[in-house]
Design a protein around this motif. Structure first.
Motif, PDB file in Angstrom:
ATOM      1  N   PRO A 160       0.836  -1.207   0.000  1.00 42.41           N
ATOM      2  CA  PRO A 160       0.000   0.000   0.000  1.00 42.41           C
ATOM      3  C   PRO A 160       0.868   1.253   0.000  1.00 42.41           C
ATOM      4  O   PRO A 160       1.927   1.297   0.633  1.00 42.41           O
ATOM      5  N   TRP A 161       0.408   2.262  -0.690  1.00 41.11           N
ATOM      6  CA  TRP A 161       1.076   3.559  -0.670  1.00 41.11           C
ATOM      7  C   TRP A 161       0.053   4.638  -0.987  1.00 41.11           C
ATOM      8  O   TRP A 161      -1.082   4.338  -1.380  1.00 41.11           O
ATOM      9  N   GLY A 162       0.431   5.866  -0.807  1.00 46.43           N
ATOM     10  CA  GLY A 162      -0.487   6.960  -1.099  1.00 46.43           C
ATOM     11  C   GLY A 162       0.272   8.236  -1.360  1.00 46.43           C
ATOM     12  O   GLY A 162       1.498   8.298  -1.219  1.00 46.43           O
ATOM     13  N   TRP A 163      -0.480   9.243  -1.748  1.00 43.47           N
ATOM     14  CA  TRP A 163       0.138  10.545  -2.003  1.00 43.47           C
ATOM     15  C   TRP A 163      -0.839  11.645  -1.637  1.00 43.47           C
ATOM     16  O   TRP A 163      -2.059  11.430  -1.577  1.00 43.47           O
ATOM     17  N   GLN A 164      -0.278  12.823  -1.394  1.00 43.87           N
ATOM     18  CA  GLN A 164      -1.081  13.986  -1.048  1.00 43.87           C
ATOM     19  C   GLN A 164      -0.550  15.187  -1.825  1.00 43.87           C
ATOM     20  O   GLN A 164       0.656  15.429  -1.873  1.00 43.87           O
ATOM     21  N   TYR A 165      -1.473  15.909  -2.455  1.00 45.26           N
ATOM     22  CA  TYR A 165      -1.095  17.128  -3.158  1.00 45.26           C
ATOM     23  C   TYR A 165      -2.050  18.222  -2.718  1.00 45.26           C
ATOM     24  O   TYR A 165      -3.274  18.038  -2.758  1.00 45.26           O
ATOM     25  N   GLY A 166      -1.491  19.355  -2.292  1.00 44.85           N
ATOM     26  CA  GLY A 166      -2.406  20.398  -1.858  1.00 44.85           C
ATOM     27  C   GLY A 166      -1.720  21.678  -1.448  1.00 44.85           C
ATOM     28  O   GLY A 166      -0.496  21.816  -1.449  1.00 44.85           O
ATOM     29  N   GLY A 167      -2.551  22.621  -1.091  1.00 43.69           N
ATOM     30  CA  GLY A 167      -2.176  23.959  -0.664  1.00 43.69           C
ATOM     31  C   GLY A 167      -3.471  24.702  -0.381  1.00 43.69           C
ATOM     32  O   GLY A 167      -4.447  24.120   0.081  1.00 43.69           O
ATOM     33  N   HIS A 168      -3.516  25.987  -0.709  1.00 49.18           N
ATOM     34  CA  HIS A 168      -4.718  26.780  -0.481  1.00 49.18           C
ATOM     35  C   HIS A 168      -5.875  26.268  -1.339  1.00 49.18           C
ATOM     36  O   HIS A 168      -5.764  26.151  -2.552  1.00 49.18           O
ATOM     37  N   HIS A 169      -6.978  25.916  -0.694  1.00 42.48           N
ATOM     38  CA  HIS A 169      -8.213  25.470  -1.355  1.00 42.48           C
ATOM     39  C   HIS A 169      -8.100  24.114  -2.042  1.00 42.48           C
ATOM     40  O   HIS A 169      -8.990  23.748  -2.819  1.00 42.48           O
ATOM     41  N   LEU A 170      -7.071  23.351  -1.768  1.00 38.40           N
ATOM     42  CA  LEU A 170      -6.936  22.048  -2.426  1.00 38.40           C
ATOM     43  C   LEU A 170      -6.156  21.076  -1.559  1.00 38.40           C
ATOM     44  O   LEU A 170      -5.054  21.389  -1.113  1.00 38.40           O
ATOM     45  N   VAL A 171      -6.747  19.901  -1.318  1.00 41.36           N
ATOM     46  CA  VAL A 171      -6.018  18.775  -0.737  1.00 41.36           C
ATOM     47  C   VAL A 171      -6.583  17.499  -1.346  1.00 41.36           C
ATOM     48  O   VAL A 171      -7.775  17.203  -1.198  1.00 41.36           O
ATOM     49  N   LEU A 172      -5.733  16.762  -2.047  1.00 36.72           N
ATOM     50  CA  LEU A 172      -6.113  15.468  -2.588  1.00 36.72           C
ATOM     51  C   LEU A 172      -5.330  14.387  -1.859  1.00 36.72           C
ATOM     52  O   LEU A 172      -4.098  14.426  -1.814  1.00 36.72           O
TER      53      LEU A 172
END
Length: 353
Positions: A160-172
């Motif tokens: 299992p693995w995952g990722w996160q991308y985000g900043g102001h007004h965005l988090v995936l």
């Protein structure tokens, strides 16, 4: 707790650099971000894995250690939708990447999201570029370079693995298991402004989500609308950052009480969020949600007018979606142009469950 991740890759690009030594670029070179393309085939876990390896190969071990974490690291739940000038982030920022690394980052996002999902990222980052011209941008760090990528676990086909991308007004937050996308919960999508022009390009962001919710409300009769009434527009979404595990009280009308038309419109509204992720998970996820629809509630207050207060909540056994139109703006240059917050959660499958 961070850990050093050693990746044995056949190809290491010539421009490998430590993140802190990477050049910084102006947002004019960044927005609009590259057009959607699929260099590794259809978006999904397999394409995402190949794109992740290509991106990670451009960093040395010490640099990777800045934005690679163990699967269940505490940093994974420390996300925020607030501006970088208010909340610090973990990971590596777009500002720290070379031109080649930026290109590979956007190849990774395109390989990991549907075209619709990638467009959401494009629109939100363009809105941030718009805000970067506001007089408070420097203090609040409104800048499209202030978005961060981080990885959790080692990208592979068998762990299992995952990722996160985000900043102001965005988090995936995307989780992968058994070489398939498993969940995108929790994910936050918002924007300010929502309707604007930048460098000759017109943008309309999240208005479709607002209208999709209002379409459900409009399809109800007067008695059903009374039951649907959310009573007030909250100051913010109730299950946003820092609210992992929180289950709000159920409000609104049960879909079991609705005719076929509003039920179909309700599914269409839900799909606006689910379709951000690639079809390998979006399709079975929509099938699951449809099977639970009669146990799902819809609540609404407001109308469909841009920049007026409105709130929607769709809540079921494995689903929470909230949409907030704030009815006001923080950025002076965004006045009257819309401001949205929204959250998507699967309480039974957060960060991969």
């Amino acid at each position: 707790m961070k850990r050093t991740v050693i990746l044995v890759l056949a190809l290491v690009l010539a421009d490998s650099v430590a993140a802190h030594k990477a050049p910084t670029h102006k947002h004019a070179q960044l927005v609009p971000i590259p057009a959607y393309r699929q260099p590794y085939g259809e978006a999904g876990a397999q394409a995402s894995l190949q794109a992740a390896k290509a991106f990670l190969a451009t960093f040395d071990e010490a640099a990777r250690d800045q934005f690679m974490f163990t699967l269940n690291a505490a940093e994974r739940a420390g996300w925020s939708n607030l501006p970088a000038g208010i909340v610090d982030r973990t990971g590596i920022a777009v500002a720290e990447l070379s031109d080649v690394q930026r290109g590979l980052l956007f190849d990774f996002l395109a390989s990991s999201l549907s075209e619709e999902g990638y467009r959401k990222v494009m629109d939100i980052m363009a809105a941030e570029a718009f805000l970067s011209n506001d007089r408070r941008a420097r203090r609040l760090k409104w800048d499209p370079q202030n978005y961060w990528i981080s990885f959790y676990g080692i990208p592979s086909t068998d762990t299992p693995w995952g990722w996160q991308y985000g900043g102001h007004h965005l988090v995936l937050n995307i989780s992968v298991e058994n070489n398939r996308v498993e969940t995108m919960s929790p994910s936050f999508v918002g924007t300010e402004p929502a309707v604007f022009s930048l460098n000759g390009v017109d943008y309309v962001s999240m208005v479709d989500m607002h209208r999709a919710g209002y379409a459900v409300y409009s399809a109800l009769d007067a008695e059903q609308r009374a039951v649907t009434d959310a009573e007030r527009v909250p100051r913010d979404v109730q299950t946003g950052p820092g609210k992992d595990g929180a289950i709000p009280s159920v409000i609104g009308i049960s879909a079991s009480k609705l005719r076929n038309e509003p039920k179909a419109l309700m599914l269409s509204a839900i799909r606006k969020w689910v379709a951000i992720q690639p079809s390998e998970n979006a399709v079975p996820r929509m099938a699951q949600i449809e099977s639970e629809l009669d146990q799902t509630h819809f609540a609404w207050i407001g109308d469909s007018t841009l920049n007026t207060p409105a709130y929607m909540r769709i809540q079921g056994p494995t689903l929470i979606i909230e949409l907030l139109s704030t009815g006001g703006n923080v950025g002076e240059n965004a006045s009257g142009k819309g401001h949205y917050h929204s959250i998507y959660r699967n309480p039974a499958m957060e960060y991969g469950g």
